[in-house]
Design an enzyme around this catalytic site. Structure first.
Site, PDB file in Angstrom:
ATOM      1  N   ALA A   1     -20.978  36.366   9.831  1.00 61.70           N
ATOM      2  CA  ALA A   1     -19.789  35.652  10.298  1.00 61.70           C
ATOM      3  C   ALA A   1     -19.111  35.021   9.086  1.00 61.70           C
ATOM      4  O   ALA A   1     -19.783  34.451   8.233  1.00 61.70           O
ATOM      5  CB  ALA A   1     -20.175  34.586  11.315  1.00 61.70           C
TER       6      ALA A   1
ATOM      7  N   VAL B   1     -23.963  33.961   6.828  1.00 62.25           N
ATOM      8  CA  VAL B   1     -22.624  33.469   6.501  1.00 62.25           C
ATOM      9  C   VAL B   1     -22.011  34.281   5.366  1.00 62.25           C
ATOM     10  O   VAL B   1     -22.579  34.377   4.272  1.00 62.25           O
ATOM     11  CB  VAL B   1     -22.664  31.982   6.115  1.00 62.25           C
ATOM     12  CG1 VAL B   1     -21.241  31.467   5.867  1.00 62.25           C
ATOM     13  CG2 VAL B   1     -23.329  31.158   7.205  1.00 62.25           C
ATOM     14  N   LYS B   2     -20.853  34.869   5.646  1.00 57.20           N
ATOM     15  CA  LYS B   2     -20.143  35.634   4.623  1.00 57.20           C
ATOM     16  C   LYS B   2     -19.352  34.668   3.734  1.00 57.20           C
ATOM     17  O   LYS B   2     -18.532  33.891   4.227  1.00 57.20           O
ATOM     18  CB  LYS B   2     -19.199  36.651   5.268  1.00 57.20           C
ATOM     19  CG  LYS B   2     -19.924  37.740   6.034  1.00 57.20           C
ATOM     20  CD  LYS B   2     -18.956  38.680   6.729  1.00 57.20           C
ATOM     21  CE  LYS B   2     -18.352  39.691   5.764  1.00 57.20           C
ATOM     22  NZ  LYS B   2     -17.531  40.697   6.480  1.00 57.20           N
ATOM     23  N   ILE B   3     -19.618  34.772   2.445  1.00 56.12           N
ATOM     24  CA  ILE B   3     -18.963  33.913   1.453  1.00 56.12           C
ATOM     25  C   ILE B   3     -18.218  34.805   0.460  1.00 56.12           C
ATOM     26  O   ILE B   3     -18.804  35.755  -0.068  1.00 56.12           O
ATOM     27  CB  ILE B   3     -19.995  33.049   0.694  1.00 56.12           C
ATOM     28  CG1 ILE B   3     -20.815  32.181   1.658  1.00 56.12           C
ATOM     29  CG2 ILE B   3     -19.319  32.205  -0.373  1.00 56.12           C
ATOM     30  CD1 ILE B   3     -20.065  31.038   2.271  1.00 56.12           C
TER      31      ILE B   3
ATOM     32  N   THR C   1     -19.019  41.179  10.858  1.00 59.53           N
ATOM     33  CA  THR C   1     -17.710  40.910  11.431  1.00 59.53           C
ATOM     34  C   THR C   1     -16.815  40.271  10.365  1.00 59.53           C
ATOM     35  O   THR C   1     -17.282  39.879   9.299  1.00 59.53           O
ATOM     36  CB  THR C   1     -17.786  39.945  12.629  1.00 59.53           C
ATOM     37  OG1 THR C   1     -18.155  38.641  12.163  1.00 59.53           O
ATOM     38  CG2 THR C   1     -18.801  40.417  13.655  1.00 59.53           C
TER      39      THR C   1
END
Length: 216
Positions: free
Chosen positions: A57, A83-85, A27
């Site tokens: 996310a 976790v998207k970084i 997402t």
């Protein structure tokens, strides 16, 4: 190659999961806004409960320390949260800290092999080269996917490649040929992968022949 859905639409996710071929979801804020989610946290938790697999996310902070704090919060929502970084110097710093804490990360907005090398060394769980966006500016997005996979294989690194920004079914074919571990696709592309005119024609022909036999 595994398939993720690139969406925040709950109905599309439920439909995709019924096919038995989806193992995760990616997402971003744009997708959440398009799906008209008001509460970010509840949306991610619901998606995780449906998928039971990795759900990416986005961390929206720009400074490493804030990214780490945000990532810790996001990962507390569900054990399935990744976790998207973003691929920045601050992002690399955050990933290096989070990887030591066992928090899964997805290095997003990757557009070069140099960025992928750094992300893998920092300890990213996943790296997402954005194929479609590279194609849009005249670069070969799948060539980058292939280069990243080769690099990871050569050095025996555990980071997985998610071919992202998939625009059409042929991107999925190219992702397979490039050795991508995962392709994340919009629901519409997933449905296009299922369909073929010869399959439709074949079903119609079989039904016609069966009805002819039944009349005899």
């Amino acid at each position: 190659m595994r398939l993720f859905l690139d969406t925040a639409d709950i109905d599309d996710i439920r439909r995709g999961m019924k096919l038995g071929v989806i193992t995760g979801v990616t997402t971003n804020p744009s997708l959440l806004s398009k799906a008209k989610h008001v509460d970010y946290k509840s949306a991610i938790i619901e998606i995780c409960s449906i998928v039971g697999g990795p759900v990416s996310a986005e961390a929206l902070s720009q400074e490493a320390g804030a990214m780490v704090e945000e990532a810790r919060d996001l990962s507390s929502w569900s054990p399935h949260v990744v976790v998207k970084i973003p691929c920045t110097a601050q992002g690399m710093e955050a990933i290096s800290i989070l990887s030591k804490e066992g928090i899964a990360t997805n290095l997003t907005l990757c557009f070069s092999l140099n960025q992928a090398i750094l992300g893998a060394q920092a300890g990213a769980t996943y790296i997402s080269p954005f194929v479609g966006r590279l194609d849009d500016i005249g670069h070969d997005g799948m060539e980058l996917v292939s280069d990243i996979v080769d690099m990871l294989d050569y050095y025996d690194l555990s980071t997985r490649v998610i071919a992202a920004s998939i625009r059409h079914p042929m991107h999925c074919v190219a992702a397979v040929k490039a050795g991508a571990h995962i392709a994340t696709v919009p629901y519409g592309v997933l449905m296009q992968m299922v369909e073929h005119p010869l399959t439709t024609q074949g079903i119609a022909r079989f039904l016609e022949d069966w009805q002819r036999l039944a009349k005899d």
